[in-house]
Design a protein around this motif. Structure first.
Motif: not given
Ligand SMILES: C[S@@+](CC[C@H](N)C(=O)[O-])C[C@H]1O[C@@H](n2cnc3c(N)ncnc32)[C@H](O)[C@@H]1O
Length: 259
Positions: A85, A89-90, A217, A219, A255, A257
């Motif tokens: 994840q 995401q990044a 982000c 997590l 998650i 951000v």
């Protein structure tokens, strides 16, 4: 036990001790032991209930072989979902922090996948910090000891692209219900997340916005039952928040951000 020279003997010893996956474990132990004495000692340790990864000294995680020293939390397969994840995401993150790092498996996996990153890992438990230091060394990583963000160098403030924090999240009253391998061989600080299991998670959520880069982000892993509370903690901290679920791995990852 003095002599264990073949697979059958190792399988039998493990099976007699109640190991459900005796064949698979025997294969790993036989492949790791360098001498007959070491083999016998490893089989004895496993038969007495130590986690397989502590007996082997390593765990497979996200395609890596991660050192796991005695007294350090064994990285779980489901946490590979948190890594995936984070990468989704990044994918271009250049500064990565593995907070509550344990063995540093998450940070190592992220650095292995991302390539050239500035990697930091931190934990309150000195045994974990030492283990993480060894696991992240190949990626030029830095390991720090201390309570959550207090451990991090101030230069990271406002610069973190991925903040992975697999915090302890077992409610205090349920630690006693964990399998003996966890209860007896992993430190309480790695398991106990306070009354509802979200104490450390809430502190991570509250602190994260000051440390994340814009668009960065954070997590965390949580249980299905705790997911609503975890999402609420992230939202309250001003993070754009969503929940990712893997039915296959039985994993829930929140998650957040930084807008
Ligand atoms: C569930 S384990 C996860 C370890 C590792 N991230 C993994 O996924 O394998 C949680 C870790 O958080 C650490 N920890 C607990 N409370 C902490 C705190 N206040 N500050 C820093 N680390 C903490 C424990 O020592 C333990 O290593």
């Amino acid at each position: 036990m003095t002599s264990l020279s073949d697979t059958t003997a190792v399988v039998s010893a493990l099976r007699a001790a109640g190991c459900v996956f005796a064949e698979d474990e025997a294969e790993l132990i036989l492949a790791t032991a360098r001498t007959p004495d070491e083999l016998a000692a490893m089989v004895d340790r496993r038969a007495s209930g130590r986690p397989l990864e502590h007996v082997l000294g390593w765990a497979g995680f996200h395609g890596l072989r991660v050192l796991v020293e005695p007294g350090v939390f064994v990285p779980r397969r489901r946490t590979e979902f948190l890594v995936d994840q984070a990468l989704a995401q990044a994918p271009g993150a250049s500064v990565v922090v593995d907070l509550c790092c344990g063995s540093g498996a998450v940070g190592a996996a992220l650095a292995a996948a991302l390539g050239d990153v500035e990697l930091h890992a931190a934990d309150i438990d000195p045994a974990a910090v030492g283990c993480a230091r060894r696991n992240i060394a190949p990626y030029g990583g830095h390991a720090h000891a201390g309570d959550l963000f207090d451990a991090l160098p101030a230069t990271l403030r406002g610069r973190i692209g991925i903040l992975a924090a697999n915090v302890p999240y077992v409610p205090s009253g349920e630690v006693g219900l964990l399998p003996a391998e966890a209860r007896d061989h992993e430190p309480l600080v790695a398991l106990d997340g306070g009354g509802d299991g979200l104490d450390v998670l809430r502190r991570v959520a509250a602190g994260a916005p000051q440390w994340l880069a814009p668009g960065g982000c954070v997590l965390v892993e949580t249980s299905e039952r705790q997911a609503d509370g975890a999402v609420e903690a992230f939202s309250r901290a001003g993070l754009a928040t969503r929940l990712a679920v893997s039915q296959e791995l039985y994993a829930n990852v929140v998650i957040g951000v930084r807008p």
